[in-house]
Design an enzyme around this catalytic site. Structure first.
Site, PDB file in Angstrom:
ATOM      1  N   LEU A 358     -64.656  21.046 -41.040  1.00 59.76           N
ATOM      2  CA  LEU A 358     -64.647  22.171 -40.103  1.00 59.76           C
ATOM      3  C   LEU A 358     -65.875  22.118 -39.188  1.00 59.76           C
ATOM      4  CD1 LEU A 358     -63.476  25.233 -42.223  1.00 59.76           C
ATOM      5  CD2 LEU A 358     -62.131  23.421 -41.153  1.00 59.76           C
ATOM      6  N   CYS A 359     -65.691  22.613 -37.966  1.00 57.67           N
ATOM      7  CA  CYS A 359     -66.759  22.556 -36.982  1.00 57.67           C
ATOM      8  C   CYS A 359     -67.675  23.767 -37.133  1.00 57.67           C
ATOM      9  CB  CYS A 359     -66.130  22.496 -35.590  1.00 57.67           C
ATOM     10  SG  CYS A 359     -67.259  21.806 -34.388  1.00 57.67           S
ATOM     11  N   THR A 360     -68.325  23.850 -38.302  1.00 53.71           N
ATOM     12  CA  THR A 360     -69.306  24.897 -38.567  1.00 53.71           C
ATOM     13  C   THR A 360     -70.291  24.387 -39.620  1.00 53.71           C
ATOM     14  OG1 THR A 360     -69.667  27.010 -39.715  1.00 53.71           O
ATOM     15  CG2 THR A 360     -67.543  25.970 -40.054  1.00 53.71           C
ATOM     16  N   LEU A 398     -59.327  27.020 -38.435  1.00 53.49           N
ATOM     17  CA  LEU A 398     -59.229  25.733 -37.747  1.00 53.49           C
ATOM     18  C   LEU A 398     -57.864  25.048 -37.831  1.00 53.49           C
ATOM     19  CD1 LEU A 398     -62.527  25.977 -37.890  1.00 53.49           C
ATOM     20  CD2 LEU A 398     -62.337  23.639 -37.117  1.00 53.49           C
TER      21      LEU A 398
END
Ligand SMILES: *Cc1c(COP(=O)(O)O)cnc(C)c1O
Length: 408
Positions: A358-360, A398
């Site tokens: 995930l982009c976090t 996402l």
């Protein structure tokens, strides 16, 4: 290899961790895709056997379905425990699909809708009432359907249980009816057609301290017996809750279950039986039954080095296993036990960080953990994933596909 107790319970076949006797590389081919959750049937069975050997035989064992509502898991447990505890109509459906008698299904939780209560009354499950409002809606539903609702009252005690990971009793709470309000509420219900069975108390979750649990059990029994003495109906049901914890982190010591079993035995024989010889005494457990029997399996899709730190980037993440990222109610982020599932015999270790896809930056599954050298394609395994895993995670975040779940 780590000395973490839950890891020791799984078998290793060749270089590979095995779940239910199937090595993980083969299981991954069978499932057809990573990531996935795998639950070990035998470990669940032996956990219940262990509980039975330690708890007094007079105490009934209920499984709290919210810990892991996978229908196959609930079916398997339905043959091992005496009762199922549910907290939504979906969980109630899963429970009613098993051979467990509806009367041995209990329905707890705040905010039960009138539709859910109606389904529960029609099903004949035991409804653990959380408020006066719920009680009056149940009276109406019972009158309308011509069915006597089977009910118990959840009590909010006037003390708190220390050492619980999550506190759900004592002080102001959305759970249950404050103990001081209970006698008046029961009196107001005497003219109604409720089939009143008894009391429920559940004051906290994830407790690893036997002495605190024993003290809480003793206080709860005293409190419920006091209420029973003042109750307009004979009390036939005492649900004492549970809250038995499992070790998630290296410094956690497993719960000393034998002390809890001994204390329960003394309470049943010394206090409950003399006053309420016919009451069904229940302990309800979720994570203690299934938490350590499950793993989350995800595959390395990238290995990269950034300014001296090595990252293993995997195809899973917090969207499936939120708790392992430290974002499910934890105050301090600590690593869940983690291994490279297809390199169990490698002894040379390196420090890496395992991150999800995930982009976090929250999507951190292992922070500076010591693991064998892993490459793209290797399987990263996170333990203690049998409870509050998939269904306690933000799976839509996402938009990745849902992981599979298998009971092996
Ligand atoms: C969540 C819950 C449980 C199960 O808690 P565990 O920590 O998984 O054992 C039991 N009873 C009630 C009422 C609950 O809300």
């Amino acid at each position: 290899m780590s000395a973490h107790p839950s890891i020791a319970e799984f078998q290793v076949a060749g270089d590979c961790l095995a779940v239910g006797g199937v090595s993980l590389d083969r299981l991954a081919e069978r499932v057809g895709a990573t990531p996935f959750f795998a639950y070990d049937r035998q470990l669940i069975t032996s956990r219940v056997g262990y509980l039975r050997s330690v708890l007094p035989s007079a105490v009934k064992l209920s499984y709290a379905v919210k810990a892991n509502p996978m229908p196959a898991v609930v079916q398997h447990l339905s043959g091992l425990v005496d009762a199922l505890d549910v907290a939504s109509s979906m969980e109630m459906k899963v429970a009613l699909d098993t051979p467990v008698l509806p009367s041995h299904v209990s329905f707890a939780g705040p905010g039960k809708t009138t539709a859910e209560l109606t389904q529960a009354v029609a099903a004949g499950v035991t409804i653990e009432m959380e408020s006066p409002n719920e009680a009056s809606r149940l009276v109406e539903i019972g009158n309308r359907l011509g069915i006597r609702p089977r009910v118990a009252l959840r009590v909010n005690p006037d003390f708190q249980v220390k050492g619980s990971g999550m506190r759900m009793g004592g002080g102001p709470q959305q759970f249950g009816v404050d103990v001081e309000e209970v006698p008046a509420l029961l009196r107001s219900l005497t003219a109604t057609d409720l089939d009143f069975l008894g009391f429920h108390v559940f004051a906290g979750s994830q407790n690893l301290h036997a002495e605190i649990l024993c003290e809480a059990l003793a206080k709860n029994v005293a409190l419920l017996l006091r209420l029973a003495g003042d109750c307009p109906w004979p009390v036939r049901y005492l649900n004492l809750g549970g809250g038995f914890g499992i070790p998630y982190f290296e410094q956690d010591r497993p719960l000393d279950l034998s002390s809890v079993g001994k204390a329960l035995g003394e309470l049943v024989e010394g206090s409950i039986r003399p006053q309420l010889p016919d009451a069904r005494v229940v302990i309800e457990l979720g994570r203690y039954l299934v938490g350590e029997a499950g793993v989350y399996v995800t595959r390395v899709v990238d290995r990269k080095v950034s300014r001296g730190r090595t990252y293993l980037v995997v195809d899973g993440g917090l969207h499936h296993q939120l708790a392992a990222s430290g974002n499910f109610g934890q105050v301090i982020r600590r690593n869940y036990p983690i291994v490279i599932g297809n390199r169990m015999r490698d002894t040379e270790l390196e420090s890496v960080s395992v991150v999800g896809c995930l982009c976090t930056p929250l999507d951190l599954l292992g922070d500076n953990v010591m693991l064998p050298h892993a490459d793209v394609g290797d399987l990263v395994v996170i333990f203690q994933a049998g409870a509050y895993g998939l269904t306690a995670s933000p799976t839509a975040f996402l938009g990745h596909p849902m992981p599979a779940e298998v009971l092996v």
